[in-house]
Write an enzyme that holds these catalytic residues in place. Sequence first.
Site, PDB file in Angstrom:
ATOM      1  N   GLY A 234      20.694  73.571  68.584  1.00  0.00           N
ATOM      2  CA  GLY A 234      20.585  73.643  67.133  1.00  0.00           C
ATOM      3  C   GLY A 234      21.236  72.529  66.352  1.00  0.00           C
TER       4      GLY A 234
ATOM      5  N   CYS B 142      -8.764  69.436  56.005  1.00  0.00           N
ATOM      6  CA  CYS B 142      -9.183  70.164  54.817  1.00  0.00           C
ATOM      7  C   CYS B 142      -8.164  71.219  54.419  1.00  0.00           C
ATOM      8  CB  CYS B 142     -10.532  70.805  55.068  1.00  0.00           C
ATOM      9  SG  CYS B 142     -11.733  69.579  55.548  1.00  0.00           S
TER      10      CYS B 142
END
Length: 399
Positions: free
Chosen positions: A224, A326
């Site tokens: 992390g 798109c």
Amino acid sequence: MDFRSLAQTYQTPLYVYDFDKVEKNFLEFKEAFAGRKSLICYALKANSNLSLLSFLASLGAGADCVSIGEVKRALIAGIPKYKIIFSGVGKRDDEIEEALREDILFLNLESYEEMQRVERIAQELGKKARISIRVNPNIDAKTHPYISTGLYENKFGVELEVAKQMYIYVKSSPHLEAVGVHFHIGSQLCDLSPITQASEKIADFLKSLLALKLEIKFFDIGGGLGICYEDEKIIPLYDYAQSILSTLKDCEPTIICEPGRRIVGDSGYLLTKVIGEKRNSHKRFVIVDGAMNDLMRPTLYHATHKSFIVGKNGEESVCDIVGSICESGDYLAKDALLPPTQEGDLVVFENAGAYGYSMSSNYNSRTRPAEVALIRGTPKLIKARESLESLWANELELL
Ligand SMILES: *Cc1c(COP(=O)(O)O)cnc(C)c1O
């Protein structure tokens, strides 16, 4: 870095990783925990290219996997089975079975129910499953909500009280052996204090387990650690290691660390080529041949990847760098500053080594980019660009 010749040789969009940087990043982790038994298990999900994995294997890395596919990748790349761990909230029975057959280091359990499933499968196989338990310390990691994992509202891990019951259960089971305790509170962490708090909590818990005569060998502190995408302050690894070790004063478990992003993130670049520019009364758009299917992070996390045009100066103005998918969410940068561009100019995105290619898709029937490694500066193709035919190969057979 000669982006132009790389783009010319391998075409765009293209991922390029500087393996020298990967090596440096990995060794920095080893160094931080030097003098202590430690295992750096690289988190495959950040980038699971086999050449990258075998390179890390040669440096002594282990693997943190979240699917059986990742376990197999780690094995194929030459990471020894005794350095492979398997985490994840939803392991399927067949994945558990295969992991036990492969005899990896341990499975990180995420619930009481999962523990019982692992026990049953181990019994069926006549094996004793090595396990660790992911404890949820209920600490806010102060990162993006999608990549925060250490709070009770997140699906990850089990509460301390439940974990304790699980360890007690495991102690009396002939088919389970508890070897570790685990926590991982989130990703892109830039603040050390939540990590220290979590480590304190879990270290105290470990000590209570040791007092119960449970032989827990591994203290798995997750991964992390953040990198600098824009102006974030990153946590120095020395401080990180010292703060973890300070919580483990009276015991000496082997430290397992599971970094992903911090190992590969800043090694990677996404090279794209300008197709054209477009303007309306409102905005300037620079259209490139890369898109959100290649690099998902900007639209998924509103992440920023710094970008620049290779070899070009001139007066910069604000623009969105977009692809041809798109979706209005299809952008690689919002409000970037670029000089005027022409067709064929190269736009490079930085810090794209982690969660770039590994999150890419074929949306809009786009083929995924090629991947190239630079080893001591010399380029080597490590994944070929996908062919159009490969997109429908599995459908053709059924047509
Ligand atoms: C994703 C993940 C990691 C790696 O996270 P990074 O932010 O890439 O370091 C480590 N451990 C677990 C359990 C994970 O889910």
